[in-house]
Scaffold this motif. Sequence first.
Motif, PDB file in Angstrom:
ATOM      1  N   LEU A  43      37.362  38.159   0.276  1.00  0.00           N
ATOM      2  CA  LEU A  43      38.662  38.780   0.087  1.00  0.00           C
ATOM      3  C   LEU A  43      39.332  37.822   1.392  1.00  0.00           C
ATOM      4  N   THR A  44      40.072  36.582   1.035  1.00  0.00           N
ATOM      5  CA  THR A  44      40.436  35.764   2.104  1.00  0.00           C
ATOM      6  C   THR A  44      41.967  35.201   1.899  1.00  0.00           C
ATOM      7  N   GLY A  45      42.697  35.184   2.918  1.00  0.00           N
ATOM      8  CA  GLY A  45      43.936  34.463   2.938  1.00  0.00           C
ATOM      9  C   GLY A  45      43.983  33.080   2.722  1.00  0.00           C
ATOM     10  N   ASP A  46      42.636  32.440   2.891  1.00  0.00           N
ATOM     11  CA  ASP A  46      42.575  31.056   3.074  1.00  0.00           C
ATOM     12  C   ASP A  46      42.724  30.423   1.778  1.00  0.00           C
ATOM     13  N   ASN A  47      42.866  28.994   1.756  1.00  0.00           N
ATOM     14  CA  ASN A  47      42.839  28.605   0.518  1.00  0.00           C
ATOM     15  C   ASN A  47      41.457  28.246  -0.599  1.00  0.00           C
ATOM     16  N   ALA A  48      41.907  28.148  -1.734  1.00  0.00           N
ATOM     17  CA  ALA A  48      40.689  28.579  -2.575  1.00  0.00           C
ATOM     18  C   ALA A  48      39.447  27.336  -2.523  1.00  0.00           C
ATOM     19  N   ALA A  49      39.919  26.171  -2.289  1.00  0.00           N
ATOM     20  CA  ALA A  49      38.938  25.259  -1.778  1.00  0.00           C
ATOM     21  C   ALA A  49      37.962  25.786  -0.635  1.00  0.00           C
ATOM     22  N   SER A  50      38.493  26.152   0.406  1.00  0.00           N
ATOM     23  CA  SER A  50      37.468  26.663   1.639  1.00  0.00           C
ATOM     24  C   SER A  50      36.730  27.866   1.169  1.00  0.00           C
ATOM     25  N   ALA A  51      37.548  28.723   0.399  1.00  0.00           N
ATOM     26  CA  ALA A  51      36.937  29.881  -0.195  1.00  0.00           C
ATOM     27  C   ALA A  51      35.692  29.863  -0.829  1.00  0.00           C
ATOM     28  N   HIS A  52      35.745  28.747  -1.926  1.00  0.00           N
ATOM     29  CA  HIS A  52      34.723  28.709  -2.781  1.00  0.00           C
ATOM     30  C   HIS A  52      33.671  27.791  -2.093  1.00  0.00           C
ATOM     31  N   ARG A  53      34.003  26.860  -0.997  1.00  0.00           N
ATOM     32  CA  ARG A  53      32.869  26.155  -0.342  1.00  0.00           C
ATOM     33  C   ARG A  53      32.051  27.356   0.216  1.00  0.00           C
ATOM     34  N   LEU A  54      32.633  28.059   0.821  1.00  0.00           N
ATOM     35  CA  LEU A  54      32.062  29.256   1.492  1.00  0.00           C
ATOM     36  C   LEU A  54      31.104  30.207   0.687  1.00  0.00           C
ATOM     37  N   SER A  55      31.725  30.483  -0.674  1.00  0.00           N
ATOM     38  CA  SER A  55      30.882  31.203  -1.551  1.00  0.00           C
ATOM     39  C   SER A  55      29.386  30.351  -2.182  1.00  0.00           C
ATOM     40  N   GLN A  56      29.670  29.060  -1.996  1.00  0.00           N
ATOM     41  CA  GLN A  56      28.638  28.492  -2.480  1.00  0.00           C
ATOM     42  C   GLN A  56      27.289  28.440  -1.105  1.00  0.00           C
ATOM     43  N   GLN A  57      28.051  28.445  -0.037  1.00  0.00           N
ATOM     44  CA  GLN A  57      26.990  28.519   1.023  1.00  0.00           C
ATOM     45  C   GLN A  57      26.279  29.542   1.268  1.00  0.00           C
ATOM     46  N   LEU A  58      27.059  30.737   0.871  1.00  0.00           N
ATOM     47  CA  LEU A  58      26.370  32.157   1.036  1.00  0.00           C
ATOM     48  C   LEU A  58      25.991  32.808  -0.495  1.00  0.00           C
ATOM     49  N   THR A  59      26.345  32.091  -1.455  1.00  0.00           N
ATOM     50  CA  THR A  59      25.776  32.961  -2.587  1.00  0.00           C
ATOM     51  C   THR A  59      26.665  34.055  -2.738  1.00  0.00           C
ATOM     52  N   LEU A  60      27.985  34.190  -3.026  1.00  0.00           N
ATOM     53  CA  LEU A  60      28.649  35.326  -2.999  1.00  0.00           C
ATOM     54  C   LEU A  60      28.821  35.535  -4.341  1.00  0.00           C
ATOM     55  N   ASP A  61      28.870  36.860  -4.783  1.00  0.00           N
ATOM     56  CA  ASP A  61      29.205  37.327  -6.232  1.00  0.00           C
ATOM     57  C   ASP A  61      30.734  36.799  -6.980  1.00  0.00           C
ATOM     58  N   GLN A  62      31.570  37.069  -6.071  1.00  0.00           N
ATOM     59  CA  GLN A  62      33.188  36.806  -6.474  1.00  0.00           C
ATOM     60  C   GLN A  62      34.097  36.711  -5.222  1.00  0.00           C
ATOM     61  N   VAL A  63      34.955  35.573  -5.533  1.00  0.00           N
ATOM     62  CA  VAL A  63      35.838  35.276  -4.394  1.00  0.00           C
ATOM     63  C   VAL A  63      37.161  35.480  -4.840  1.00  0.00           C
ATOM     64  N   TYR A  64      37.943  35.936  -3.890  1.00  0.00           N
ATOM     65  CA  TYR A  64      39.609  36.242  -4.196  1.00  0.00           C
ATOM     66  C   TYR A  64      40.045  35.403  -3.034  1.00  0.00           C
ATOM     67  N   ALA A  65      40.695  34.372  -3.271  1.00  0.00           N
ATOM     68  CA  ALA A  65      41.365  33.588  -2.210  1.00  0.00           C
ATOM     69  C   ALA A  65      42.881  33.633  -2.297  1.00  0.00           C
ATOM     70  N   GLU A  66      43.570  33.219  -0.999  1.00  0.00           N
ATOM     71  CA  GLU A  66      44.948  33.225  -0.946  1.00  0.00           C
ATOM     72  C   GLU A  66      45.395  34.619  -1.156  1.00  0.00           C
ATOM     73  N   GLN A  67      44.878  35.613  -0.371  1.00  0.00           N
ATOM     74  CA  GLN A  67      45.276  37.028  -0.560  1.00  0.00           C
ATOM     75  C   GLN A  67      46.096  37.457   0.614  1.00  0.00           C
ATOM     76  N   LEU A  68      47.152  38.093   0.327  1.00  0.00           N
ATOM     77  CA  LEU A  68      47.929  38.737   1.511  1.00  0.00           C
ATOM     78  C   LEU A  68      47.453  40.125   1.738  1.00  0.00           C
ATOM     79  N   PRO A  69      47.948  40.699   2.670  1.00  0.00           N
ATOM     80  CA  PRO A  69      47.232  42.153   3.139  1.00  0.00           C
ATOM     81  C   PRO A  69      47.408  43.058   1.885  1.00  0.00           C
ATOM     82  N   GLU A  70      48.752  43.100   1.341  1.00  0.00           N
ATOM     83  CA  GLU A  70      48.920  43.757   0.149  1.00  0.00           C
ATOM     84  C   GLU A  70      48.203  43.635  -1.041  1.00  0.00           C
ATOM     85  N   ASP A  71      47.621  42.274  -0.985  1.00  0.00           N
ATOM     86  CA  ASP A  71      46.733  41.995  -2.200  1.00  0.00           C
ATOM     87  C   ASP A  71      45.452  42.432  -1.967  1.00  0.00           C
TER      88      ASP A  71
END
Length: 781
Positions: free
Chosen positions: A612-640
């Motif tokens: 769960l990150t406030g960062d942009n989708a491209a950066s988040a999915h790049r990190l997901s590929q490096q770490l083999t994460l199950d799901q990614v939620y990018a551009e999330q505000l604290p409330e989100d």
Amino acid sequence: MQNQPSSTTNSTASRDSEASLKLDFAISGMTCAACAGRIERGLNKLPGVSLATVNLATERAHVEISAAAAQAAIAAPEQAEAIELAVSKLGYGASWLQPEAPSQLPAPAHDGWKVILAALLTLPLVLPMLGALWGQHWMLPGGWQLLLATPVQFWLGARFYRAGWKAAINLAGNMDLLVAIGTSAAYGLSLYQLSQGAAHLYFEASSAVITLVLLGKWLEARAKQQTTAAIRALQALRPETARLRKDGKEWDVAIEQVRVGDLVVVRPGEHIAVDGQILEGSSHIDEALLTGESLPVKRSTGEQVTAGAVNLDGVLLVQTSKIGADTALARIIRLVEDAQAVKPAIQRLVDKVSAIFVPVVLVIALITLLGWAWHDGNWSQALLNAVSVLVIACPCALGLATPAAIMAGTGVAARHGILIKDADALELAHRIDTVAFDKTGTLTVGKPSLVKVMALEPAQEQRLLQLAAALEQGSQHPLARAVLQHASSLGLHLPQAQEAQALPGRGLRANVIERAAAQGESSGSTTVWLGNRLAMQQAGVSWSAAHAAEPVLEKEAQSLQASGYTLSWLAVAENDQGARLLGFLAFGDALKPEAKSAVQKLHELGIKVLLLTGDNAASAHRLSQQLTLDQVYAEQLPEDKATLVTTFRQQGAVVAMVGDGINDAPALAAADVGFAMASGTDVAMHTSGVTLMQGNPELVADSIAISRLTYRKIRQNLFWAFIYNLVGIPLAALGMLSPVVAGAAMALSSVSVVLNALTLRRWRPSAVQHGSADLAPGVEQ
């Protein structure tokens, strides 16, 4: 995102759109979750009450009066008085927090001296029992035992009598009632035996139980205090004053005096006091509070700024649009308060069992007394047999079962960098099946670093870095520190920059005195621009010419930006010629060396790993590929983030949130268990139940492992605690156990429980240190 005005922040008595009345109360006298539940059930039964919630952590009750009752012309003070009376009848205290009263939180617990005093009085009673194991006879005279045990029983242990009495009159059982009954039985039997001149007394049993349970209650109070520290830390972010401008004059006023439409001046280095729109000026703003983006963003005339954000370099004139409870900072505070008010999925196991155990033991003791009296008419023997039942059922082992394991588990975890501040978190963590990570400072280092220097001419890359570092000397901007650190690591000589000028919202400009490396003579002044594309346009750089000269540069820049990196361009003007583009610097964040192993270990435990990150989708999915994460939620505000965590829990998942920033606080509070990195903010650490002191994400899996092991010990301890009762109580009721044997069995059960808990000290974490970090694009807090 729309902003809904809150009528419940702090102490309020207000009517919403449906004319319902909302009242807040400070509650005193609660000792456990059962107390909060008892008050809540009582308030919800009152006529006109549509909803009542009681928060044990904040010692608050929030009561909503239905619209119909609120319209019945009954004033708020009268409603509050009726509620205070109802709480008083339940055996607790309630005080209405009026709207004008400042926000109050429970005072820190200061009962440590009682634990120490109880231990000092109990030690002389317990030591003779230990000496007897080696044939030593250190037993004190009965009078001295009575003198030591009485203040422990009736002064230091008075809280158990008060809380137990409240539970009894409400037909509920809890640990306080169990402690009061068990210790009173042991003390009463000892007093009777002393009056009969008997040698066997049981004062040490009653005193030891009270001392150990007092210690557990004190630790519980300290853990509870940590939950309110999050709200205190968030409230501290709000500036106390603001600088108003009117008719060309400026003066400081209290933040409460600012009104919508007022003009507020924000100088460099200050926190922005209100939500509003910039009318004059331009500056870099640290908006990590809301966006999760640790890199400052430029804000200029016409753009919005947020209360709590930090103005870094320019003077701003902001027209206020939101104040008080409507600001983004206030909304985050409310989110933390609301999340902390949510009741845990499980209740304390011992309290549940005690609710049934206590009346059962009392009934068995009464039956034993009457049965033996009817059988042989020997009331003295009947009383001894009944007391034997109560002694064997004394909650020494039962009271130790959970706290002994928790103390051992938290102690060994703390020695290995896992600080567990909440016993509930330790118990809950064993069921975690989903872990949600924040990005920056959690899976990544959290500090921007210079990851690429690219010039139109490769031979000019070192010069590009030297010129950039020259402009950044003395700056505290995160990107400036990254440039200077990189230049320093390469041992570069930095030329002198003169007439440096900030280009608000764009970058920097300065004249740089470059010197030839061989002769050390001045080669003339070079005008240098460093910043975004707007700074390059201001310098007169021709992008079309630069692209034609080196199309690879532009292509690489677009690729880096698409991957989430931040770029700063540099242009120079030499020998009275026009400005030309020299190249760019790309900034990113370093992936923590333990991040990949941390995700792998969680997968091995059968746990789903999310980002769960406030960062942009491209950066988040790049990190997901490096770490083999199950799901990614990018551009999330604290409330989100908080909403997602709540949604996962509603779907049946047991969720852990791992973060380190202010913006993670709502999600940390909303999760079943919050994990915070000690390298992060105080707010994140106060909101979480677990703090990872080394900032190593591998410790998340280790925390879950020690939780599972500790919870297994708790269940084993409860088994041993009850097996003695299940076997011993029937034997005592049948007259086959004397009080002496019953006391010995009780002591043996306690020893079994403690020794079993101490086996946790052999636990070791699997987290290890690794080598250099990989690079991950983008920076997000």
